[in-house]
Design an enzyme around this catalytic site. Sequence first.
Site, PDB file in Angstrom:
ATOM      1  N   ASP A 327       0.871  -1.171   0.000  1.00  0.00           N
ATOM      2  CA  ASP A 327       0.000   0.000   0.000  1.00  0.00           C
ATOM      3  C   ASP A 327       0.914   1.228   0.000  1.00  0.00           C
ATOM      4  OD1 ASP A 327      -2.321   1.665   0.466  1.00  0.00           O
ATOM      5  OD2 ASP A 327      -1.636   1.806   2.534  1.00  0.00           O
ATOM      6  N   ASP A 524      -7.011  -2.252   3.206  1.00  0.00           N
ATOM      7  CA  ASP A 524      -5.976  -3.249   2.877  1.00  0.00           C
ATOM      8  C   ASP A 524      -6.321  -4.639   3.415  1.00  0.00           C
ATOM      9  OD1 ASP A 524      -4.280  -1.344   1.654  1.00  0.00           O
ATOM     10  OD2 ASP A 524      -3.566  -0.706   3.621  1.00  0.00           O
TER      11      ASP A 524
END
Length: 622
Positions: A327, A524
Site C-alpha cells: 500500500d 488493505d
Amino acid sequence: MAVKNMSTKTYFLGLILFLSAIMMFVFKLEIPFVDPKILYLLATALAGYHVIGEGLVLTYQDSVKQKKFVPNIHILMSLGAIGAILIGNFEEAALLILIFAGAHFLEEYAEGKSQREIKSLLEMNPTKARIIDDQGNINEVDVEKVKVGDQIQVQNGGQVPIDGMIITGVAAIDESAINGESIPREKTVGDPVYAGTINGNDSFIMEATKTSDQTVFSKILQLVDQSQNNLSKTATKIKRIEPIYVKIVLLLFPIVMLLGSLIFHWTLGTAVYRGIVFLISASPCALAASAVPATLSAISNLAKHGVLFKGGSFLSNISDLKAVAFDKTGTLTNGKPVVTDFFIEDDFDKDTLTDIVVSMEKQTNHPLASAIVANFPEAKTLDLTVETQVGKGVFAKYQGDEYLIAKPSAFENVQQSITNQQSYLSDQGKTVVFIAKNAEVIGMIALMDTPNENAKPTIDYLNQQGINTVMITGDSKQTGEAIGHEIGLNEVVTEVLPEDKVNIINDLKTEYNMCGMVGDGVNDAPALVNSNIGVAMGEGTDVAIDVADVVLMKNDLSKFVYSHKISKRLNKVVWQNIIFSMLIVTLLVVLNFFSITDIGLGVIAHEGSTLLVILNGLRLLH
C-alpha cells in the site's frame, strides 16, 4: 516442577551409584551384600525411570488413544537399556541411561532458553493501575478493572498499565516492549501511551482509551502465544514423521541382527548387542530437535525487535516470497503531506507573504492547512479575517489587499513562469496550491506525502533478492508513479479501488506463486487476508493488524527486511540440523556393522549431536 526436581535428584543418586560400582570394579573392592550389578541396575532405574516411563507408558497411552501403534523416540532408548540388561551388560545399560537422561536435561534447558526469552516478554504484562477517583483519591486496582475514561496516575519509573492518552504532565517513555526502539520517546498532553511501556523520571496523569484485553501489548502477547503453537512446515513434518521413523527403526532391528549374522558372521550374543546399538544409533532425537528450538528462537528474536509472527509457518515461508505488494499511504509513505516547495515571484516580500499565508491557514480546516502551518514555525501570526468558500479557496484581507489560496483550476490568465513551475511540480506527483494577491497569482506551495526513510532501502533489498515489488494505490497515475520511481519499485498500479486490490493480489499469486502484501488500512484488510503472507504496520488500523500474519509494531519497513533475513537464516539452520543429524545416524549405523562402536560411544555421539543441533538453533536468538 516437583516431578522435574525429583527426577533430577534421582538422576544424581543414580550417577553416584554408577560411579560407586565403577570404583568397586577398578579398585577390586568387595563390600558385604553389595554387588556392582545391583548398583548398575539401581543406577539405571533411578536415573532413567522417567525416560523408560516416557518410552513405554506414553507409547502405550498414545497407541490406545489413537487406536494404532504410535511409538516415540524414548522407546528406542528404553528397549536398548532393557536389552543390554537381558544380555548381561548392566554397566552399559546404566551408562546409556545416564548419558541419555543427562543429555535430556541439558536439551530441555537449551530448548527452554528460547521459550524463556518469550516468557520474559509475557512477564512484562501490567497487573496494577493507580486510578484517580472523583474525589481525587488514588486507589490501586487490578488492571482488568480499568474502564475506558478512567484517569490513572503513572509514577516516575512506573509501568504504563493501559493504553491511553496523557492529560497532565510530560514524560520520556521507553517503548522498546512495543516497537523495539531503545531510545525513550518524549510524550506530552494529547500524546498516546501504551500498556507495558516504562515511564521515565516524571509522573503524569493519563486517561484510559482501551480496556486491558484491547491494548497493543495484550495483542502482542496473544500473537506470541499463538506463534508458539503454530510450528513451521518443516517442524510439523518432522513431528508427523517421528513415529513413522521409529516404527521403521523397530522393524529394521531384527533385520540388522539377521544381516549381521549372515554377512559378518555375528554370534547370537553379538547380533543382539549390535541390534541394541542400532536402536540407539538410529534414534531420531537430533532430527526431532532440528526445527522447533530454531523456530522459537527466531520468533523470540523478532518479537524483541518489534516484529510479531502469528506462527512459525509464516516466518519459515517469508523467505520464499517472489513478489511483495505495498500500500502507499502510511506504508511506503509517512501518511501525511509535507511542504516540499514554496515559490514566490521575485517582486514580492517572501517573509511577509509567508506570515499572511500561515495566518490564513491557521484559521481553516483545509486538509493541507496543518502541513503548511507546520512547515513555517517561525512565521508571525497576523490579525486577519479569513473566509473559506467551498470549491473556491481561502480568502483574507490585509492592509487593503485581498489574498486568496486556492487550487490552480480556480485561476485564469496565470503567468507562464507560474504555469511552467506548476507543471514541473505536478509531474513529480505533488499537490500544488496557488497564492494570489488582488486576483494575481504571485506564488505557489507544493505538498506531497513523502516516502518514509526506510522505503527505498527496503525496496532496494527486495529487488536485490529477485523479489518483484509492486505498489497498489488509489492515487492518481502521476502521483503514484512519481513515488514509485523515487523509491525504485518494479511496478506501480494506480487509481485502484479497495475492492480491486484483492484481484491484483490474485493475479500476482498466479504469476509468482508466493505473494506478500504490506498495508495498514481497513481497505488493505481483504488483500492482506488473500495474500500468502499479510504484513500489517503496527500503527495501522486494528482490522489490518487482526487479519495480518505478521505485524511490524513500529511503522518501520526495515523490520520487514530484518524478518526476511531471519527467515532465510532459519531455513538454513534447520536444513543444517537435518543434514547433520541424519549424517550422524548414518555414520553410527555403518560403524556399528563393522563393530567399531559400542553402546557408550553410540549414545555419546547421538546425544552430542542432539545438543549441537539445539545450540545451532539457539544462535537465532541473537
